[in-house]
Structures are given as structure tokens and as C-alpha cells.
Design a protein around this motif. Structure first.
Motif, PDB file in Angstrom:
ATOM      1  N   GLY A 100       0.806  -1.206   0.000  1.00 24.00           N
ATOM      2  CA  GLY A 100       0.000   0.000   0.000  1.00 24.00           C
ATOM      3  C   GLY A 100       0.843   1.261   0.000  1.00 24.00           C
ATOM      4  N   LEU A 101       1.994   1.207   0.663  1.00 24.29           N
ATOM      5  CA  LEU A 101       2.854   2.377   0.758  1.00 24.29           C
ATOM      6  C   LEU A 101       3.726   2.552  -0.483  1.00 24.29           C
ATOM      7  CD1 LEU A 101       3.584   4.680   2.704  1.00 24.29           C
ATOM      8  CD2 LEU A 101       5.376   3.214   3.651  1.00 24.29           C
ATOM      9  N   PHE A 102       4.250   1.444  -1.007  1.00 25.03           N
ATOM     10  CA  PHE A 102       5.221   1.543  -2.090  1.00 25.03           C
ATOM     11  C   PHE A 102       4.697   1.087  -3.445  1.00 25.03           C
ATOM     12  CE2 PHE A 102       7.866   1.054   1.777  1.00 25.03           C
ATOM     13  CZ  PHE A 102       8.492   2.284   1.723  1.00 25.03           C
ATOM     14  N   GLY A 103       3.508   0.498  -3.470  1.00 29.42           N
ATOM     15  CA  GLY A 103       2.941   0.086  -4.751  1.00 29.42           C
ATOM     16  C   GLY A 103       2.827   1.231  -5.741  1.00 29.42           C
ATOM     17  N   PRO A 104       2.279   2.392  -5.315  1.00 31.54           N
ATOM     18  CA  PRO A 104       2.198   3.519  -6.260  1.00 31.54           C
ATOM     19  C   PRO A 104       3.559   3.985  -6.752  1.00 31.54           C
ATOM     20  CG  PRO A 104       0.740   3.866  -4.384  1.00 31.54           C
ATOM     21  CD  PRO A 104       1.581   2.675  -4.051  1.00 31.54           C
ATOM     22  N   VAL A 105       4.573   3.910  -5.886  1.00 34.87           N
ATOM     23  CA  VAL A 105       5.919   4.319  -6.287  1.00 34.87           C
ATOM     24  C   VAL A 105       6.453   3.387  -7.375  1.00 34.87           C
ATOM     25  CG1 VAL A 105       8.295   4.624  -5.496  1.00 34.87           C
ATOM     26  CG2 VAL A 105       6.390   5.310  -4.036  1.00 34.87           C
ATOM     27  N   LEU A 106       6.263   2.084  -7.170  1.00 38.32           N
ATOM     28  CA  LEU A 106       6.776   1.117  -8.137  1.00 38.32           C
ATOM     29  C   LEU A 106       5.967   1.112  -9.422  1.00 38.32           C
ATOM     30  CD1 LEU A 106       7.593  -1.851  -5.737  1.00 38.32           C
ATOM     31  CD2 LEU A 106       9.179  -0.215  -6.760  1.00 38.32           C
ATOM     32  N   SER A 107       4.667   1.339  -9.316  1.00 38.55           N
ATOM     33  CA  SER A 107       3.838   1.345 -10.521  1.00 38.55           C
ATOM     34  C   SER A 107       4.140   2.529 -11.417  1.00 38.55           C
ATOM     35  CB  SER A 107       2.347   1.364 -10.146  1.00 38.55           C
ATOM     36  OG  SER A 107       2.013   2.574  -9.476  1.00 38.55           O
ATOM     37  N   ALA A 108       4.809   3.550 -10.841  1.00 39.26           N
ATOM     38  CA  ALA A 108       5.218   4.693 -11.662  1.00 39.26           C
ATOM     39  C   ALA A 108       6.347   4.326 -12.597  1.00 39.26           C
ATOM     40  CB  ALA A 108       5.644   5.858 -10.771  1.00 39.26           C
ATOM     41  N   GLY A 109       6.958   3.137 -12.357  1.00 32.33           N
ATOM     42  CA  GLY A 109       7.995   2.649 -13.256  1.00 32.33           C
ATOM     43  C   GLY A 109       9.341   3.236 -12.932  1.00 32.33           C
ATOM     44  N   GLY A 110      10.254   3.081 -13.888  1.00 37.11           N
ATOM     45  CA  GLY A 110      11.576   3.687 -13.772  1.00 37.11           C
ATOM     46  C   GLY A 110      12.460   2.965 -12.812  1.00 37.11           C
TER      47      GLY A 110
END
Length: 340
Positions: A100-110
Motif C-alpha cells: 500500500g505504501l510503495f505500490g504507487p511508487v513502483l507502478s510509476a515505473g523507472g
């Protein structure tokens, strides 16, 4: 030689211990691993409330938050080996909190190696865009010219360097000036630009050092205030993590940003902490970090944290990534920003 009675007593004790192990309920197995997983999940979900305890432990914890996932991995392995469903459930809770905390960060790619970079962008960031790079090149860099060539591979519009020594300056100029015609160097920080630099000055965030500057760049879409900064390092001492010097730098830099008259602002540099660290809030409350994935930048040999940053206001990030290792102990960090 043990007596027959002694052997019998030893065998009975072993039998009793084995029996006790056999009757341990499933829910009690792996309670240590499960407890660690739940405690980590709580500290992760409520990381803003983890106290510093006078040692800056909360700040340190926030600098390494992504690595809390290793606790989940260890708990899951332990649960599988010991057939402990309770530990497995606790690990699943930690996985859910982490995702929940880092999923959005990773889904942003890069992330690394230029994979999120400037594909499709022209000699610069393309129409209405800027590609910017920041790199602590290290005062001990043995190949400054090679480092400069590696940075140009990102086809940048702006390159900010930290730890630029007098001895290495000529090498950086000899390579970067070929593509980025405008540059300024103040103390140990420098900025190269594809677009004209109309003004520049030392930014005094630390009276004893000359490791920060402010420049104004005539970029597509209008002028941009570009700040380049190298903040003080954090030191481990007997009384904890000594970060007071760095935190004073952060406060002074935030005060300078409050006085900034331009609407479009870039802050590039080695800030010596992660964006998730509460200590950096005076800057992240004013500017938005450009980040895709974790983007760990230090140490270059095995990156553990992203302490090199690109933050902006009025220049939305389209992507961010790290470049391959150079002769420095940091990785270069790059971002593509919407300028038009």
C-alpha cells in the motif's frame, strides 16, 4: 560410562520434550517471527509517529523504509519452514502495508540504468520538456572526463554537479561545454545549461561553506530558478546520528525558497537523506520530488537509499531514473520535466 538408570532418565526427558513439541498448537508456532512482522507493519504504517528518542531513530527509519520488505520475506520463509500459519498471516499483513505504501511508487515505473529516461526526447527533453541531471561526482573521482561523457548520454538540458574540485573543473568543462554552452561554478557546486543562464549567485545556507548556488535559466516556457545544493552529511556518533548540521542547511534552504520570486523552481543536489525522511519535510512541503521507482543512488556499488534528488515547482515530472555508475560513489539521477 553412564549408568543404565541415567540413560533411562535422559531418554524420558527427551521423550517429554518431544511430546511438548508435538502438542504446541499451530497458532503458537513462529510467534517471534510473526511478532516482528506485525511490529514492522505498525512501524511502517505509522512511520511518522516513530519517535527519534534523542537519537534520530525515527528519521533513520524513514530513510530505509523500503527495506522493511526484507522482514516480510524472512517471516514468510520462517512460516513455511516451521509450518506456522500465524507467522504467515502476520507476514501477509506486512506485505499488504508495504504494498500500500510503495505500490504507487513502483507502478510509476523507472528506477535504474536510464530505463525511464529520455527515449523520444530530442537533443534536449523534446518540445516543451527539460531533461535534468544531478550528480555528486565525488572529489576523489579519477575519471572526471569519463563521468561527464556518461552524463551527456542522457541528452540533458541541465546538469548539476556537486563536489567539483579545482583540479577536475577543466575536465568537466572540456566535455560538458561542447553540448551545454552555459555554465556557472560556485565553490564545489556547478550548473551546466543548454539554455542561457541569465544570472547566478552563491546561496548562503551555511556561512562556513560554499556548496550551494542559485541560477536563473531562460528555459522553454519562461525563466526557471535553479538551486544546486550539497547539504551536510549525517554522522554516526556515540550519542546517535548527528544530523543537526544538515537540518540547519535544510531550514536555511527552505527559507530561501520562501523568498523565491519565480513560479518555476528546480532544486538539484545531494541532500544526504531520503525524500521519505521527516527531516526533509521543509523542502518536500514546498517542492515535489521527481521519482519513479525507488531510484536508490547511494552507494553506487550497492545502492541502499536515494539521497540525490530532483525537486520542482511548476515543472511536473514526466519520468525519473538513475544513470549507470561513474567514477563516483553516487549514481547520477535524471528526470524529464514538463516545461511548456
Amino acid at each position: 560410562m553412564a549408568s543404565a538408570a541415567g540413560v533411562v532418565r535422559l531418554s524420558r526427558r527427551r521423550a517429554r520434550r518431544a511430546a511438548r513439541r508435538r502438542v504446541v498448537p499451530l497458532w503458537r508456532r513462529g510467534w517471534v517471527a510473526g511478532g516482528c512482522a506485525l511490529a514492522t507493519a505498525g512501524a511502517l504504517a505509522g512511520h511518522r509517529w516513530v519517535p527519534d528518542l534523542g537519537l534520530r531513530l525515527g528519521s533513520l527509519w524513514e530513510s530505509v523504509l523500503p527495506w522493511s520488505g526484507l522482514v516480510a520475506v524472512a517471516a514468510l520463509v520462517w512460516a513455511a519452514v516451521r509450518r506456522a500459519p500465524a507467522a504467515g498471516c502476520a507476514a501477509a499483513v506486512l506485505v499488504a502495508v508495504w504494498a500500500g505504501l510503495f505500490g504507487p511508487v513502483l507502478s510509476a515505473g523507472g528506477g535504474a540504468g536510464g530505463s525511464g529516461g529520455s527515449s523520444g526526447s530530442g537533443g534536449s527533453g523534446g518540445t516543451g520538456a527539460l531533461v535534468v541531471v544531478t550528480h555528486n561526482v565525488s572529489a576523489d573521482n579519477r575519471d572526471p572526463a569519463g563521468t561527464a561523457r556518461a552524463l551527456l548520454a542522457a541528452r540533458p538540458d541541465l546538469v548539476a554537479l556537486e563536489e567539483v574540485t579545482d583540479a577536475a573543473l577543466g575536465a568537466y568543462e572540456g566535455v560538458l561545454d561542447r553540448e551545454l554552452a552555459h555554465h556557472v561554478r560556485i565553490g564545489t557546486v556547478a550548473l551546466w545549461s543548454r539554455h542561457p543562464i541569465t544570472e547566478s549567485r552563491r546561496l548562503t545556507i551555511d556561512p562556513g561553506w560554499s556548496r550551494s548556488l542559485r541560477a536563473e535559466v531562460r528555459a522553454p516556457g519562461g525563466p526557471v530558478a535553479v538551486y544546486v545544493a550539497h547539504l551536510a552529511s549525517v554522522r554516526l556518533t556515540a550519542s546517535g546520528f548527528a544530523a543537526g548540521h544538515r537540518d540547519r542547511n535544510i531550514g536555511a534552504l527552505a527559507a530561501a525558497l520562501d523568498e523565491e520570486r519565480l513560479g518555476r523552481v528546480l532544486l538539484l543536489g545531494d541532500l544526504n537523506t531520503a525524500a521519505s525522511d521527516r527531516a526533509l519535510a521543509p523542502l518536500t512541503d514546498r517542492l515535489t520530488p521527481a521519482a519513479s521507482g525507488f531510484g536508490f543512488s547511494w552507494p553506487a556499488a550497492f545502492p541502499l537509499a536515494r539521497i540525490d534528488h530532483i525537486l520542482s515547482r511548476g515543472l511536473p515530472a514526466l519520468g525519473a531514473w538513475t544513470l549507470p555508475a561513474t567514477g563516483s560513489d553516487h549514481l547520477p539521477v535524471a528526470a524529464r520535466l514538463r516545461a511548456g
